[in-house]
Design an enzyme around this catalytic site. Sequence first.
Site, PDB file in Angstrom:
ATOM      1  N   LYS A 189      -5.528   1.601   7.943  1.00 24.79           N
ATOM      2  CA  LYS A 189      -6.578   0.794   8.549  1.00 24.79           C
ATOM      3  C   LYS A 189      -6.101  -0.650   8.568  1.00 24.79           C
ATOM      4  O   LYS A 189      -5.245  -0.980   7.746  1.00 24.79           O
ATOM      5  CB  LYS A 189      -7.900   0.939   7.791  1.00 24.79           C
ATOM      6  CG  LYS A 189      -7.842   0.768   6.269  1.00 24.79           C
ATOM      7  CD  LYS A 189      -7.406  -0.472   5.593  1.00 24.79           C
ATOM      8  CE  LYS A 189      -8.052  -1.760   5.951  1.00 24.79           C
ATOM      9  NZ  LYS A 189      -7.629  -2.867   5.014  1.00 24.79           N
TER      10      LYS A 189
ATOM     11  N   SER B 243      11.963   1.066   6.703  1.00 24.95           N
ATOM     12  CA  SER B 243      11.548  -0.263   6.297  1.00 24.95           C
ATOM     13  C   SER B 243      12.748  -1.185   6.441  1.00 24.95           C
ATOM     14  O   SER B 243      13.868  -0.774   6.178  1.00 24.95           O
ATOM     15  CB  SER B 243      11.074  -0.230   4.833  1.00 24.95           C
ATOM     16  OG  SER B 243      10.000  -1.099   4.609  1.00 24.95           O
ATOM     17  N   ARG B 244      12.476  -2.421   6.876  1.00 21.33           N
ATOM     18  CA  ARG B 244      13.603  -3.326   7.128  1.00 21.33           C
ATOM     19  C   ARG B 244      14.218  -3.835   5.841  1.00 21.33           C
ATOM     20  O   ARG B 244      15.407  -4.131   5.772  1.00 21.33           O
ATOM     21  CB  ARG B 244      13.136  -4.509   7.988  1.00 21.33           C
ATOM     22  CG  ARG B 244      12.604  -4.097   9.352  1.00 21.33           C
ATOM     23  CD  ARG B 244      11.762  -5.190   9.961  1.00 21.33           C
ATOM     24  NE  ARG B 244      10.736  -5.647   9.034  1.00 21.33           N
ATOM     25  CZ  ARG B 244       9.926  -6.675   9.245  1.00 21.33           C
ATOM     26  NH1 ARG B 244      10.022  -7.356  10.357  1.00 21.33           N
ATOM     27  NH2 ARG B 244       9.018  -7.022   8.341  1.00 21.33           N
TER      28      ARG B 244
ATOM     29  N   ASP C  80      -9.596  -7.983   7.030  1.00 25.55           N
ATOM     30  CA  ASP C  80      -8.750  -6.896   6.522  1.00 25.55           C
ATOM     31  C   ASP C  80      -9.454  -6.153   5.380  1.00 25.55           C
ATOM     32  O   ASP C  80      -9.595  -4.927   5.451  1.00 25.55           O
ATOM     33  CB  ASP C  80      -7.376  -7.431   6.086  1.00 25.55           C
ATOM     34  CG  ASP C  80      -6.494  -6.329   5.533  1.00 25.55           C
ATOM     35  OD1 ASP C  80      -5.804  -5.665   6.317  1.00 25.55           O
ATOM     36  OD2 ASP C  80      -6.536  -6.098   4.302  1.00 25.55           O
TER      37      ASP C  80
ATOM     38  N   ILE D 111       0.823  -1.214   0.000  1.00 25.17           N
ATOM     39  CA  ILE D 111       0.000   0.000   0.000  1.00 25.17           C
ATOM     40  C   ILE D 111       0.855   1.261   0.000  1.00 25.17           C
ATOM     41  O   ILE D 111       0.475   2.289  -0.571  1.00 25.17           O
ATOM     42  CB  ILE D 111      -1.030   0.004   1.165  1.00 25.17           C
ATOM     43  CG1 ILE D 111      -2.138   1.005   0.879  1.00 25.17           C
ATOM     44  CG2 ILE D 111      -0.370   0.293   2.505  1.00 25.17           C
ATOM     45  CD1 ILE D 111      -2.944   0.717  -0.345  1.00 25.17           C
TER      46      ILE D 111
END
Length: 328
Positions: free
Chosen positions: A107, A54-55, A185, A32
């Site tokens: 969300k 971010s990893r 979800d 997303i």
Amino acid sequence: MPWPAKATEMTVPPPVTPPPVTPITLVGIGKIARDQHLPAIAASRDFRLVAAVSRNETVPGVANFTDFDRFLAEGPAGAVSLCTPPAVRTAMALKAIAAGRDLMIEKPPAATLGEIETIISAARAAGTALFATWHSRHAAAVAPARDWLAGRRIDRVAITWREDVRRWHPGQDWIWQPGGFGVFDPGINALSVLTEILPGPIHVDAARLEVPANAATPIGVTLDMTARGSVPVSADFDWRQQGPQTWDILIETEGRRLVLGQGGAAMTLDGAAVPVTPTDGEYPALYRRFAQIIATRAIDADTAPLRICADACLRGRQVTTDPFHDRA
Ligand code: NAP
């Protein structure tokens, strides 16, 4: 005789103050973030991306961090937008708020009602802005449908939200883990639209949750609900849909049938398409709203859709189904 100085001054337009541009950091560079957040921020007049956390991923042209704590300690100032999965979002949200960051979250806003209430209370205590987003509420036909329904007697609502999980969530193991929501979800998107177009209390009467034997979260859910104490509302969420995908909400009202289709992007009335003014998208609208929330130091965090999911788990019967494998 020279022109009076005042007359000359009158012709000069007043200086235009550009709206403030808020530096922002995006956290959790997954589907997303890439599909929606990065383009929406790039097109925004209100925000400028300054960092990413971010990893395993990076974003070109900005400061990149693999560790959230390190970012908070050493990264650029500004707002934070969290795109990480709900089960890990609360700890990050609380750290960001403790660091005084204005916060926007994807969300579902958290894994549980208790968690989002903790986040809201922390933001309130810290005086930071908080926006718990519901992107589907900004789909083009949702506001027109809400306005058309206002004041009408609602007789029945039926939600059909059926999609192919392999197509929309490939390789996302977190959705099958505790706190990952499973088919809730996408289903919570329908519930966010339902609670927008049908204000008032909604309670769950019965629920059936089909959970694969190798998962902790449901792949199929049916809900029987009641809105405003008397209006029957059904919901059918399924992640096993092959072929055409369905994201519809049917509302029967005073002999008319309104269908919000395509996840809220389109609308029909008694089978005829209703023209809807096109918008520039759900995520540009979210970032415009976040800019307003920052400007007014507000908290916008509606928990109604999450409450329905929680109530479904409390009220429902859980049924174990065949193991499900993401890669067929
Ligand atoms: P995703 O593709 O899995 O991306 C989430 C990213 O968060 C991962 O790529 C990962 O990046 C990072 N992350 C940090 N901690 C993690 C952990 N413990 N487990 C897994 N990932 C972790 O998921 P997504 O589809 O973007 O969804 C993220 C959120 O956006 C969800 O709440 C979802 O409901 C919401 N959303 C998704 C869509 C959609 O179409 N996919 C649409 C609207 C809203 P690193 O490994 O690099 O850290």
